[in-house]
Design a protein around this motif. Structure first.
Motif, short mmCIF file in Angstrom:
data_model
loop_
_atom_site.label_atom_id
_atom_site.label_comp_id
_atom_site.label_asym_id
_atom_site.label_seq_id
_atom_site.Cartn_x
_atom_site.Cartn_y
_atom_site.Cartn_z
N ARG A 1 0.89 -1.16 0.07
CA ARG A 1 0.47 0.19 0.41
C ARG A 1 0.85 1.23 -0.09
O ARG A 1 1.63 1.53 0.66
N LEU A 2 1.18 1.93 -1.32
CA LEU A 2 1.45 3.28 -1.25
C LEU A 2 1.16 4.48 -1.08
O LEU A 2 -0.17 4.21 -1.90
N LEU A 3 1.27 5.53 -0.62
CA LEU A 3 0.31 6.90 -0.24
C LEU A 3 1.46 8.22 -0.83
O LEU A 3 2.76 8.07 -0.78
N VAL A 4 1.05 8.10 -1.68
CA VAL A 4 1.56 9.39 -2.93
C VAL A 4 1.53 11.06 -2.41
O VAL A 4 0.23 11.22 -2.09
N TYR A 5 2.75 11.59 -1.45
CA TYR A 5 2.58 12.65 -1.11
C TYR A 5 3.52 14.17 -1.93
O TYR A 5 4.09 14.08 -2.63
N LYS A 6 3.03 15.14 -1.86
CA LYS A 6 3.32 16.59 -2.43
C LYS A 6 5.23 16.65 -1.86
O LYS A 6 5.22 16.74 0.03
N ASP A 7 5.84 16.62 -2.56
CA ASP A 7 7.38 17.34 -1.87
C ASP A 7 7.79 17.99 -0.76
O ASP A 7 7.05 19.35 -1.24
N MET A 8 8.62 17.74 0.03
CA MET A 8 8.84 18.93 0.68
C MET A 8 9.78 18.55 1.13
O MET A 8 10.70 18.46 1.67
N PRO A 9 10.88 19.66 0.24
CA PRO A 9 12.11 19.56 -0.23
C PRO A 9 13.02 20.45 1.13
O PRO A 9 14.51 20.12 1.45
N ASN A 10 12.62 20.89 2.06
CA ASN A 10 13.57 21.03 3.34
C ASN A 10 13.64 19.83 4.41
O ASN A 10 13.64 20.23 5.60
N GLY A 11 13.17 19.11 4.02
CA GLY A 11 12.45 17.78 5.22
C GLY A 11 11.93 18.01 6.20
O GLY A 11 11.37 18.48 6.61
N THR A 12 12.86 17.25 7.33
CA THR A 12 11.28 17.94 9.13
C THR A 12 12.36 18.37 9.34
O THR A 12 13.27 19.21 9.78
N LEU A 13 11.66 19.34 10.85
CA LEU A 13 12.08 19.69 11.45
C LEU A 13 12.84 19.04 12.17
O LEU A 13 13.62 20.06 12.97
N HIS A 14 12.40 18.28 13.48
CA HIS A 14 13.99 17.41 13.60
C HIS A 14 15.50 17.57 13.14
O HIS A 14 16.06 18.23 13.77
N ASP A 15 14.91 17.29 11.77
CA ASP A 15 16.64 17.53 11.04
C ASP A 15 17.16 19.17 11.10
O ASP A 15 17.74 19.17 10.99
#
Length: 615
Positions: free
Chosen positions: A372-386
């Motif tokens: 089961r695969l979900l497709v999302y819009k890309d978030m180029p600046n990654g995660t807040l954690h990183d």
């Protein structure tokens, strides 16, 4: 003159907001009120616990939430979350009126004097409960088979009763069950074959008629001696052949293994197994996204190569996908779930309609075999954690950017709690699920996905086992109640706020003494007790003209991680408090304000915000 105009404008805005709030408030969930009335009427209450507390003359929204033993989803909404009526001396039979509490997730009637049988149709009465505790009563008769239809159950306690007959073997099919106890009854026959960790011998104690693992074997199941002789002879007869075959198989398997390793160097064999399904279409929710097939996703992710992995978590693995036209997407491969395809499609139909500026939009999904695969819009600046903890050049986020992220994330989570229909408890809030787009606008991911995991947790016992998210974000009440509530999300979000203002990780505090072994919240609590709270603020932010904002922000975070859930603000309050702190930066506009569907007294909204800031 300018001051007068500004004050008049502010007053007009407050009046408008109050009018909107009043227009959104509803007056009671009638079925839940009927539920409690029925319980009160059907049970004898010699100690007057219900008689003295359950006063239905108060018609205001949230009034039943102050009843003894009643917990609501929100303190200002008559929607019952848990009923905890333990040790009240209540008498009578199982209160069938519980069926009207349609949002109930926990029922505790233990240590009373209830009698009669457990209803044979109990699944229709407590369909969605995750905790069922009927222990220490006088219930008799058999355990109803229909209990196996309560598929959300995480804990069943039926010990210390007069139950008889056989335990339904079908109970072993409850995939989310973490604990089961029927000790001190009169049960007989073989016990269900539960998965490891659900039961011990103590779970069946003082039921002399029970048998089967982990108890003594049931009679008639042992192998007969002649069968053993025949089996031994058969084994001896094939030993020589087995040795020869084993030698040959050793070289064959070794050769095949080497070949497979060469053919699958990236470890993505699961993706290669989808070869015959590449023509399956990806169901898209947005017309602006071009139509695609599974083959397009395979190509865009290099057949889901490990080099394309940009994140892993409890809900699955995320891959970066680049289409032929240069469009960047994120594809999440969900962890295996026992949900049927029909249930999965139903969840997708709901999540696909959830849209908010501060949520990562679900663009589409694909079902291929068991994948089961979900497709999302890309978030180029990654995660807040990183961004906070993993900057390669050692740089840190400036204060205004941290504040912008906090306000936006709070707004998105508040919308999930208060305005989304159906309302969603995230259950896994952390700095890793807050993603940042090209403009560093925060977007919350993974909302609603907890329901697709195994086990599903409207009830989060997996938190206790450390399987559900980072333990640094887990609200302390989970260890006691094992129930997910909005207040748990607020605690988790408070931990994120602490990360933002301190720069520390949730479970590793670099500024703490070496002897300190606790997490970030515990460190903050220790500093607060010693009146050293200001020492927690990230040194890189201090002395740059933001000190007042930093300390106000820290106090909001501390309110969110209060050990007492009732002392934590709602997410709408958190959003308003943070928005007030960042007022001079114009991160949001008036027409962008979140209008909640559940709040406290609208007339006291302004005072409430001031009081929260001063506390």
């Amino acid at each position: 003159m300018k001051m007068v105009i500004r004050c008049q404008t502010l007053s007009a805005h407050i009046v408008f907001v109050v009018w909107l709030l009043r227009s959104c408030l509803t007056y009671g969930t009638e079925t839940d009120i009927a539920c409690l009335k029925s319980i009160k009427e059907s049970l004898e209450d010699p100690n007057k616990y219900l008689q003295s507390s359950w006063d239905f003359n108060n018609k205001t929204e949230g009034s039943i939430c102050r009843f003894t033993g009643v917990e609501c989803w929100h303190p200002d909404e008559n929607r019952v979350l848990n009923l905890k009526l333990s040790n009240m001396g209540l008498k009578g039979q199982f209160p069938r009126g519980v069926a009207n509490c349609t949002s109930l997730t926990g029922l505790d009637l233990s240590m009373n004097k209830l009698n009669g049988s457990i209803p044979v149709d109990i699944s229709g009465i407590v369909m969605y409960v995750t905790i069922l505790d009927l222990s220490s009563n006088d219930f008799s008769g058999e355990i109803p088979v229909s209990l196996t239809n309560c598929t959300y159950l995480n804990s069943i306690k039926l010990d210390q009763n007069q139950l008889s007959g056989q335990i339904p073997l079908q109970l072993a099919q409850l995939g989310r069950l973490k604990s089961f106890s029927v000790a001190n009854n009169q049960l007989t026959g073989p016990v269900p074959n539960f998965k490891d960790g659900v039961v011990t011998a103590d779970s069946y104690a003082n039921n002399p008629g029970l048998c089967g693992s982990p108890l003594q074997a049931c009679e008639g199941k042992a192998s007969k001696s002649n069968t053993a002789v025949i089996a031994a002879a058969a084994v001896g007869g094939v030993t020589v052949a087995a040795i020869g075959l084993g030698i040959g198989m050793f070289f064959y398997v070794r050769r095949v293994a080497v070949r497979k390793k060469e053919e699958d160097p990236e470890g993505n064999k699961w993706a290669r197994s989808l070869k015959g399904t590449k023509g399956i279409k990806v169901s898209m929710f947005e017309k602006s996204v071009s139509k695609m097939k599974l083959s397009d996703l395979m190509k865009a992710t290099n057949s889901f190569s490990k080099d394309n992995i940009i994140g892993t978590g409890r809900t699955g693995t995320v891959y970066k996908a680049v289409l032929d036209d240069g469009t960047s997407l994120m594809v999440k491969r969900l962890q295996e779930s026992q949900h049927s395809e029909k249930e999965f499609l139903s969840e997708m139909a709901t999540l696909g309609t959830v849209r908010h500026r501060n949520l990562v939009p679900l663009l589409g999904f694909c079902v291929a075999k068991k994948e089961r695969l979900l497709v999302y819009k890309d978030m180029p600046n990654g995660t807040l954690h990183d961004q906070l903890h993993s900057a390669a050049d050692g740089s840190t986020m400036e204060w205004t950017l941290r504040l912008k992220v906090a306000i936006g994330a709070a707004k998105g989570l508040a919308w999930l709690h208060h305005s989304c229909n159906p309302r969603i408890i995230h259950r896994n809030i952390s700095s890793k699920c807050i993603l940042l787009n090209a403009d560093f606008e925060p977007k919350i991911s993974d909302f609603g996905l907890a329901r697709l995991m195994n086990p599903i947790d409207t009830h989060l016992s997996t938190f206790v086992n450390g399987e559900f998210g980072d333990l640094g974000y887990v609200a302390p009440e989970y260890a006691r109640t094992l129930v997910a509530t909005p207040k748990g999300d607020i605690y988790s979000f408070g931990t994120v706020l602490l990360e933002l203002v301190t720069g520390e990780r949730p479970t590793e505090v670099s500024k703490a003494p070496e002897t300190f072994k606790g997490n970030l919240v515990e460190w903050i609590t220790q500093l607060s007790t010693n009146s050293q709270l200001q020492d927690a603020i990230d040194p890189s932010l201090v002395g740059k003209g933001f000190d007042s904002e930093l300390f106000q922000f820290l106090k909001v975070a501390c309110n969110c991680v209060s050990a007492n859930p009732k002392e934590r603000p709602t997410m709408f309050e958190v959003y308003q408090l943070l928005r007030a702190i960042g007022g001079r930066y114009n991160f949001t506009t008036e027409d962008d304000i979140l209008v909640p569907t559940e709040t406290g007294d609208a007339d006291n909204l302004e005072e409430l915000i001031v009081a929260r800031q001063d506390s």
